[in-house]
Design a protein around this motif. Structure first.
Motif, short mmCIF file in Angstrom:
data_model
loop_
_atom_site.label_atom_id
_atom_site.label_comp_id
_atom_site.label_asym_id
_atom_site.label_seq_id
_atom_site.Cartn_x
_atom_site.Cartn_y
_atom_site.Cartn_z
N ASP A 57 -10.36 0.07 -1.47
CA ASP A 57 -9.52 0.11 -2.82
C ASP A 57 -8.60 1.45 -3.42
OD1 ASP A 57 -11.09 -2.34 -3.90
OD2 ASP A 57 -12.84 -0.53 -3.27
N SER A 58 -7.77 1.80 -4.34
CA SER A 58 -7.19 2.12 -4.53
C SER A 58 -8.01 3.51 -4.94
CB SER A 58 -6.24 1.64 -5.72
OG SER A 58 -5.53 0.68 -5.37
N ILE A 60 -5.08 6.28 8.47
CA ILE A 60 -6.42 5.70 8.29
C ILE A 60 -6.39 4.62 6.59
CG2 ILE A 60 -9.10 4.84 7.19
CD1 ILE A 60 -9.94 7.50 9.16
N ALA A 61 -6.51 5.98 5.78
CA ALA A 61 -5.70 5.52 4.30
C ALA A 61 -4.25 4.31 4.73
CB ALA A 61 -5.28 6.25 3.38
N ARG A 112 1.12 -1.54 -0.45
CA ARG A 112 -0.10 0.26 -0.33
C ARG A 112 1.26 1.14 -0.03
NH1 ARG A 112 -5.24 0.57 3.53
NH2 ARG A 112 -5.42 -1.64 3.13
N ILE A 113 0.60 2.02 -1.15
CA ILE A 113 1.16 3.83 -0.83
C ILE A 113 -0.14 5.26 -0.63
CG2 ILE A 113 1.94 4.73 -2.10
CD1 ILE A 113 3.74 2.69 -3.62
N GLY A 134 0.07 0.95 -9.28
CA GLY A 134 -1.02 -0.09 -8.21
C GLY A 134 -1.70 -0.52 -9.16
N ALA A 135 -1.51 -0.42 -10.17
CA ALA A 135 -2.65 -1.66 -10.94
C ALA A 135 -1.74 -2.18 -11.54
CB ALA A 135 -3.93 -0.38 -11.99
N ALA A 136 -0.99 -2.09 -11.70
CA ALA A 136 0.10 -3.65 -12.40
C ALA A 136 0.37 -4.05 -11.10
CB ALA A 136 1.21 -2.20 -13.44
N PHE A 137 0.94 -4.04 -10.68
CA PHE A 137 1.94 -4.74 -9.58
C PHE A 137 1.03 -4.82 -8.28
CE2 PHE A 137 4.55 -1.90 -11.84
CZ PHE A 137 5.28 -2.64 -12.57
N GLY A 138 -0.10 -4.50 -7.88
CA GLY A 138 -1.24 -5.12 -6.62
C GLY A 138 -1.03 -4.61 -5.77
#
Ligand code: UD1
Length: 311
Positions: free
Chosen positions: A237-238, A229-230, A117-118, A162-166
């Motif tokens: 979700d992203s 929280i984030a 997570r970032i 994020g989308a490419a590497f989960g």
């Protein structure tokens, strides 16, 4: 409990975020190059055995890799940045290095070492001078400074990774943040930090324009809580969300709170409105509520009273 890596940990928002993570029982590794961050901001954090500080420049390629490999954080909160819109205009090259390249390095460190997570410090500056209020996440992005452009580019870089590497990516679009530890040093510092210092010094403040301009002022305590929280809430979700209160406050109201607390300070003076100043800025807070369960809790008057007490 989680282990969170915070870049820019010695900064205004970073140090409050580290404090709240520690208070919630998490382990924190703070990274800062002390370009604008200050060690004094970390006085409380450094007293905790669950806090470690690494002096490092995240804008230089590869600087985070060994730290991330060793710490194996559950999330990275990326707050290290060139924080001044004016400085980004004076030095776009530095803005690109600190606000775009650094973000890519963070994304790469997360990819290479399996960080899940970032959380990213984005800004209402990505919306530019949007006039259709309140500003929603669906409002067209239209940056009007290198700073705003870099924040928008960073969101895209992170969401792509994020989308490419989960990796779950949360982009936090902060509105006008205020509170303890904000640096009032420059004429372009946040207006509340400037006013706070002048009232404490017994000097009159200057309002640019008639004072009826409005901003969505959000306390740094709320912003830090939104970051916690984030970074730590399971099952989110992203996405990107405004981090704001959804309430507009006029500058005259801000001055009213200070002047009642400092009756001996001469009345404020007025000067011409700043060129390029937007008159009204206000965010819609529903997306953060839906995605994170976050709602701002500190009203402006309470936040100002805290500053005045600390004075
Ligand atoms: C923010 C940026 C600013 C940028 C602008 C672009 C911060 C701290 N500032 O400005 O660098 O150019 O977005 O949209 O993030 N004011 C006074 N007296 C003062 C200082 C400020 O009256 O001594 C007024 C300003 O003219 C403005 C309001 O206070 O109307 C808020 O100013 P500021 O805190 O700089 O925030 P933004 O205007 O949102």
């Amino acid at each position: 409990m989680a282990h969170i890596l915070v870049t820019g940990a010695a900064g205004f928002i970073g140090s409050h975020t580290a404090d709240q993570l520690l208070a919630a029982g998490h382990d924190v590794t703070g990274v800062d190059n002390f370009r604008t961050g200050r060690r004094a901001n970390l006085a409380a954090a450094l007293a905790s055995p669950r806090f470690a500080l690494v002096e490092r420049d995240v804008a230089a390629a590869g600087q985070l890799n060994d730290i991330v490999a060793r710490v194996r954080p559950d999330a990275i909160i990326h707050l290290a940045a060139l924080v001044s819109v004016q400085e980004s205009i004076a030095n776009p090259e530095l803005n690109y290095a600190l606000n775009v390249q650094a973000t890519h390095h963070v994304a790469e460190a997360a990819r290479l070492h399996g960080v899940r997570r970032i959380v990213f410090a984005s800004s209402a500056a990505i919306y530019g001078d949007a006039t259709d209020l309140p500003i929603r996440e669906t409002t067209a992005t239209h940056p009007i400074s290198p700073y705003g452009a870099a924040k928008l580019a960073s969101e895209a870089l992170l969401l792509g990774h994020g989308a490419a590497f989960g990796i779950t990516v949360r982009c936090q679009r902060y509105f006008n943040v205020f509170g303890p530890r904000q640096d009032p040093a420059s004429p372009y510092s946040g207006v509340i930090s400037i006013f706070d210092r002048r009232y404490r010094e017994g000097k009159a403040v200057t309002i640019f324009g008639d004072g009826r301009q409005t901003r969505d002022f959000i306390s740094v305590h709320d912003v830090a809580r939104a970051n916690v929280i984030a970074a730590t809430k399971p099952g989110i979700d992203s996405g990107a969300a405004n981090i704001c209160t959804g309430r507009a406050t006029t500058l005259n109201d801000v001055v009213g709170v200070f002047s009642r607390s400092y009756p001996a300070v001469p009345a404020c003076t007025h000067a011409a409105a700043r060129t390029g100043d937007i008159v009204h800025s206000l965010g819609a807070s529903d997306a953060a509520a839906a995605a994170l369960g976050f709602r701002a809790e500190v009203d402006v008057e309470t936040g100002l009273q805290e500053l005045i007490r600390l004075g």
